[in-house]
Design a protein around this motif. Structure first.
Motif, PDB file in Angstrom:
ATOM      1  N   UNK A 163       0.836  -1.198   0.000  1.00 53.05           N
ATOM      2  CA  UNK A 163       0.000   0.000   0.000  1.00 53.05           C
ATOM      3  C   UNK A 163       0.870   1.247   0.000  1.00 53.05           C
ATOM      4  N   UNK A 164       1.899   1.248   0.871  1.00 50.98           N
ATOM      5  CA  UNK A 164       2.772   2.425   0.948  1.00 50.98           C
ATOM      6  C   UNK A 164       3.511   2.595  -0.380  1.00 50.98           C
ATOM      7  N   UNK A 165       3.941   1.495  -0.992  1.00 41.89           N
ATOM      8  CA  UNK A 165       4.640   1.562  -2.281  1.00 41.89           C
ATOM      9  C   UNK A 165       3.757   2.198  -3.343  1.00 41.89           C
ATOM     10  N   UNK A 166       2.473   1.810  -3.342  1.00 44.00           N
ATOM     11  CA  UNK A 166       1.627   2.253  -4.436  1.00 44.00           C
ATOM     12  C   UNK A 166       1.079   3.653  -4.254  1.00 44.00           C
ATOM     13  N   UNK A 167       1.056   4.153  -2.992  1.00 42.93           N
ATOM     14  CA  UNK A 167       0.560   5.518  -2.847  1.00 42.93           C
ATOM     15  C   UNK A 167       1.638   6.542  -3.188  1.00 42.93           C
ATOM     16  N   UNK A 168       2.862   6.066  -3.353  1.00 41.97           N
ATOM     17  CA  UNK A 168       3.910   6.995  -3.756  1.00 41.97           C
ATOM     18  C   UNK A 168       4.435   7.809  -2.588  1.00 41.97           C
ATOM     19  N   UNK A 169       5.377   8.703  -2.907  1.00 41.71           N
ATOM     20  CA  UNK A 169       6.050   9.455  -1.853  1.00 41.71           C
ATOM     21  C   UNK A 169       5.221  10.674  -1.489  1.00 41.71           C
ATOM     22  N   UNK A 243       9.879   3.337   4.549  1.00 39.18           N
ATOM     23  CA  UNK A 243      10.588   3.596   3.276  1.00 39.18           C
ATOM     24  C   UNK A 243      10.684   2.304   2.482  1.00 39.18           C
ATOM     25  N   UNK A 244       9.592   1.781   1.981  1.00 39.49           N
ATOM     26  CA  UNK A 244       9.689   0.455   1.353  1.00 39.49           C
ATOM     27  C   UNK A 244      10.287   0.480  -0.046  1.00 39.49           C
TER      28      UNK A 244
END
Lengths: 314, 704
Positions: A163-169, A243-244
């Motif tokens: 989820x964190x990866x796909x929502x971007x920075x 920070x994945x």
């Protein structure tokens, strides 16, 4: 295939944990202007301990002998469910992040019992302090985890990282607070300065070391290894949750290699931060630890509240 | 069929109670059996042997508990039938008031609590024969204990069956009053009499609130059966009045903070198998009453109720465990942990009410399942711990844990069984307590969908209170287990005790320990069967609970959260085995025994160990505001100018804040009111005649 990869990842995890301990030592020695031992010194120490004859005190029961096995296996199991260099591995399904905290609690429970088993003042003192510190750390840890879990609406670590990866920075205030809270908890739970000093053997100040004072030989080796794995676990949790980027999302060799490289760099950087804080701060009195941990809880609570107030769409 | 077993269970419990009255009737029974069996001389001889002085006591004792065991087994069958069959059976008994016969209704919710009673009752019936032997030659008759145990069990089961107010209240009072006699069983100590009186007083006040709560419903529906109540429509204000009264009444019986103070007084003074029934089962009957009233009888749910229950539940959880931490009496410690666990159950119920009021029936069902599962789990491990504590007290005659120690060497089997209980109550994976706490966490984590911001932040905060309480429970049980079972024996009694001779005293707790492990490792079938309960109460089930198969628990959906306790257990065992093989079997050296490290001074003894007081000192200091601490140090001095210290006396008393801040003020107000009222009672006969005269006059005036 995926299960095999998960097994390999777990083996990699537990095999590289002493290396992280060696690197931490190197960083600290460097900062204190001392000459550092080799990066591989922890491996040599472990090998030495495994070969030595263990000594068990007379009043010890089977709990004393069983505790190191339980501590090591719960820690290894915890390592197997945390995504290290790749997400979407099947082992992450066995247990979610709440169970992960449960694993730590199970290992600690037996270690504390083992501390009480001999019937000396040190063991009991260590057990009492360790359980108190961890009891205060637990709500802060869960609150930080819940902030993540509510954003990603899952407690499964692999899905949450995805989820964190796909929502971007994006800058999420809740994640910043949760990360700070989790770092403080990690310091307390792994027994680092300023909460506890893993290198001290001064009887009145030690927490974790007092509890395992009677252990020697392979039993001590197992406990040492388990605490090295635990240190790495907290490190991996912090870097991979917050920070994945770089972690492998498919199982091709390039992706895995890149994931390993990214993880190594991230962990090395985090360890430098830990080493710095260990050098800069002095150990606290035991009754200051509650303030430290309430601050951690406060940070996590702020994370939760800012998630609820700022980030949820009404 | 389920209803038949339910009746059988009640009848067997009553029969056990009546059979207890035959404690010293062996000559009469012998003559009766002689007359009855006059055609079969061989059997006659057998019967004469059974009713002889030598064997009768044991036969009588065993038969009491066999009947209780039959009651337990049929309760399990009845509960299983209702849970897995999913049918609702109703009946009317030709008893009670002329215009209101006793209405009986046996549905999945009653069945679930029947199952809970039955499982614990089986353990108690295994445990009892060995345990009550010491009362036989004591000053208290066994007949009293047996009679009221039977009535108590029957009362609890009748509460679950009741489907009208009249019958419910009669069964409730039967349960309360018979348990009063059990609490007062060892009445030679003044403290026990005081605890029993307090218990009775609280039971009466609670029952009054419950009757008033039913009264609100009865007033609007015009009937006394629960079927009338289910159809009545109330205004939110009256519904809230009924809800608060029910929460007060059932919450008092369940031991919610701040009404809990009677519980740690009353539960520990009863004989241990009764403590197990009271803490493990009777509190759950109060939970049943609350669920029945709120989820079944009331037609609406307001979010404020959920918030109130959540706050009270969280407070009970935290204060229960903190007070438990400070106890040194093993049974008081366990009783305070009941307050904590009831708090966890009410956190689940509060979450369920909040979700239902927000229209999210699915999540409401999840939280309700978590609360129900925790009720069952708590019944299992708390009864196990009370039975284990009973064995320890029976074998050592010590109730203070500071006088025990090292029992793992003296009672190795009990130590293993007790360890399973402590691991379960400390909510550690893969045992059963963890599963229900995990489900409660999962329910709390779905709070994003709730409307109000305050409520939405309250839910995760209550979950963090639960986390703190869970970790403190682990601390408390490290203390209990470490001080009682590990280390060196602190007194001679602890050093010379041994495992109980009677096999049942181990078999009872071991049966419960087996269930704790089973429900911990394979929770999914139990949760599937709880779907029937939520289906009947709320009309929704958890369809995704076993989406990945029966090995996996996925309460919401597989990608949201999954837990496989059986794989966790396999993983731990496998890793442990591999380590054992690699490090020990392959050329690892045998461990050598030596003296522990004594800093080079030598002569470690049992008094140098860490004590329970010392163990819990950091917690006492950190959470100081919630305790009423009295710490005194007296120094004895002598010599010229008092320069020499000859002795030191340290005294520590930690008590509950509910006494000075709630119970004592209420008691003062009641005393003041009674004083005030008593002013009209002069003791002078002429004054009383004047009262009667004026009363009559006023009445006559009213009539004319």
């Amino acid at each position: 295939m995926a299960w095999l990869l998960a097994l390999l990842q777990t083996l990699l995890f537990i095999a590289s944990a002493p290396l992280l301990a060696g690197w931490l030592k190197k960083v600290k020695c460097r900062l204190q202007n001392r000459r550092a031992p080799s990066l591989f010194q922890p491996y040599r120490d472990l090998r030495k301990l495994w070969r030595k004859e263990p000594i068990v005190a007379h009043p010890a029961s089977w709990i004393f002998k069983a505790a190191p096995y339980i501590v090591l296996s719960t820690t290894v199991l915890a390592a197997s469910i945390v995504p290290l260099i790749a997400v979407n591995l099947p082992t992450a399904k066995i247990a979610d992040v709440v169970v992960l905290i449960g694993f730590f609690a199970l290992g600690r429970f037996f270690l504390a019992l083992a501390g009480m088993d001999i019937g000396t003042a040190f063991g009991g003192m260590g057990s009492s302090r360790e359980m108190t510190v961890s009891a205060l750390a637990e709500p802060a840890m869960l609150m930080a985890v819940f902030t993540l879990a509510m954003s990603a609406s899952t407690t499964n670590l692999s899905v949450a990282m995805n989820y964190v990866l796909h929502t971007g920075l994006v800058l999420r205030p809740s994640f910043v607070f949760a990360m700070l809270g989790m770092m403080l908890v990690a310091v307390a739970e792994t027994g680092r300065i300023p909460v506890d000093n893993p290198t001290t053997h001064l009887e009145l100040t030690m927490i974790h070391e007092a509890m395992i004072l009677e252990y020697s030989g392979r039993y001590l080796g197992m406990i040492e290894w388990a605490s090295q794995i635990k240190l790495m676990l907290y490190g991996v949790l912090i870097v991979n949750i917050f920070f994945p980027w770089g972690i492998a999302q498919n199982f091709s060799p390039e992706a895995l290699g890149f994931g390993a490289l990214a993880l190594t760099l991230k962990l090395a950087a985090l360890t430098v931060v830990l080493g710095l804080s260990e050098v800069l701060f002095a150990k606290m009195r035991i009754f200051r630890v509650q303030e430290f941990l309430s601050f951690a809880y406060l940070l996590s609570l702020l994370g939760m509240l800012s998630h609820i107030i700022l980030e949820v769409r009404h | 069929m389920a209803l038949f077993f339910a009746y059988l269970s009640v009848v067997a419990a009553l029969a056990s109670g009546l059979a207890a009255l035959a404690v010293d009737k062996s000559p009469g029974l012998g003559r009766f059996a002689h007359w009855l069996l006059r055609r079969w001389p061989k059997l006659q001889v057998r019967a004469a042997g059974v009713f002889s002085e030598a064997h009768y006591a044991e036969f009588h004792r065993n038969s009491l508990f066999v009947l209780l065991g039959i009651s337990g087994v049929s309760a399990v069958l009845a509960g299983g039938g209702a849970l897995f069959g999913g049918a609702v059976t109703t009946d009317t008994l030709p008893l009670g008031l002329p215009w209101l016969n006793w209405h009986i209704r046996f549905d999945a919710l009653s069945g679930f609590f029947y199952l809970l009673i039955g499982l614990v009752l089986i353990a108690v019936s295994l445990y009892g024969p060995g345990y009550v032997r010491e009362f036989e030659h004591g000053r208290h008759p066994l007949s009293v204990l047996g009679l009221f145990t039977g009535l108590f069990v029957a009362g609890m089961e009748l509460v679950l069956l009741a489907d009208d107010t009249f019958f419910f209240v009669i069964a409730w009072e039967l349960m309360s009053v018979s348990s009063y006699f059990l609490v007062a069983f060892q009445h030679e100590h003044a403290s026990n009499r005081r605890a029993a009186f307090l218990y009775l007083l609280m039971a009466v006040i609670g029952a009054m609130a419950i009757i008033l709560a039913f009264g609100v419903l009865a007033g609007f529906s015009g009937g006394l059966t629960f079927d009338h109540f289910r159809t009545v429509k109330l205004t939110p204000v009256w519904a809230s009045v009924a809800f608060v009264l029910a929460l007060f009444g059932f919450g008092m019986k369940a031991g919610l903070v701040p009404l809990h103070a009677w519980l740690p007084e009353a539960h520990p003074v009863a004989p241990s198998h009764i403590s197990a029934l009271m803490s493990g089962v009777m509190l759950k009957v109060a939970v049943y009453g609350f669920i029945r009233f709120t989820f079944d009888l009331l037609d609406q749910v307001l979010w404020q109720w959920g918030g109130l229950v959540l706050v009270i539940g969280a407070a009970s959880t935290l204060l229960g465990v903190l007070y438990a931490m400070m106890q040194h009496d093993i049974k008081r410690l366990l009783a305070y942990h009941s307050v904590e666990n009831i708090g966890i159950i009410f956190i689940g119920l509060g979450l369920s009410l909040i979700y239902i009021s927000e229209g999210q029936q699915q999540l409401g069902a999840l939280a309700l399942v978590a609360a129900l599962l925790h009720s069952l789990n708590h019944a299992l491990f708390k009864s196990l711990l009370f039975l284990g504590a009973g064995t320890i007290i029976h074998q050592t005659h010590e109730q203070n844990i500071e006088h025990l120690g090292g029992l793992i060497h003296r009672m190795p089997k009990l130590a293993v069984v007790f360890l399973i209980g402590t691991l379960s109550i400390a909510a550690l994976p893969p045992f059963n307590g963890f599963v229900s706490e995990w489900l409660t966490f999962q329910a709390a984590l779905q709070a994003s969908g709730i409307g109000g911001g305050v409520l939405r932040s309250m839910v995760p905060t209550s979950a963090s209170v639960l986390a703190l309480a869970g970790a403190l429970t682990a601390t408390c049980f490290v203390k209990l287990y470490g001080v009682v079972f590990l280390g060196l024996p602190r007194t001679r009694r602890a050093a010379t005790c041994h495992e109980s001779v009677h096999r049942g005293m181990l078999a009872g707790p071991a049966w419960l320990a087996g269930l704790c492990v089973l429900l911990g490792v394979f929770p999914t079938p139990m949760i599937e069967s709880l779907n029937v309960v939520t289906g009947q109460l709320l009309g929704v089930t958890l369809p995704g609970a076993s989406a990945l198969g029966w090995l996996w628990l996925t309460p919401v959906a597989p990608e949201v959260a999954s837990y496989s306790a059986s794989l966790v257990l396999v993983g731990i065992l496998l890793t442990g085995w591999v380590c054992y093989q690699l490090l020990y079997r392959r050329g690892g050296l045998e461990a050598r025994r030596a003296d522990p490290w004594d800093c080079g001074f030598g002569g470690l003894n049992a008094r140098m160990q860490y004590t329970a007081t010392a163990f819990s000192m950091p917690i006492r200091r950190i959470f100081e505001p919630v305790f009423d601490v009295e710490e005194t140090i007296e120094e004895k001095k002598s010599g010229p100018g008092n320069f020499q210290n000859t002795g030191l006396h340290y005294q520590l008393r930690v008590s509950d804040l509910a006494w000075p801040y709630l119970y004592a003020p209420v008691a003062r107000v009641v005393t003041w009111l009674s004083r005030w009222v008593s002013r009209i009672q002069t003791g002078n006969i002429r004054t009383y005649i004047a009262y009667s005269f004026f009363t009559l006059l006023i009445l006559l005036w009213g009539i004319s």
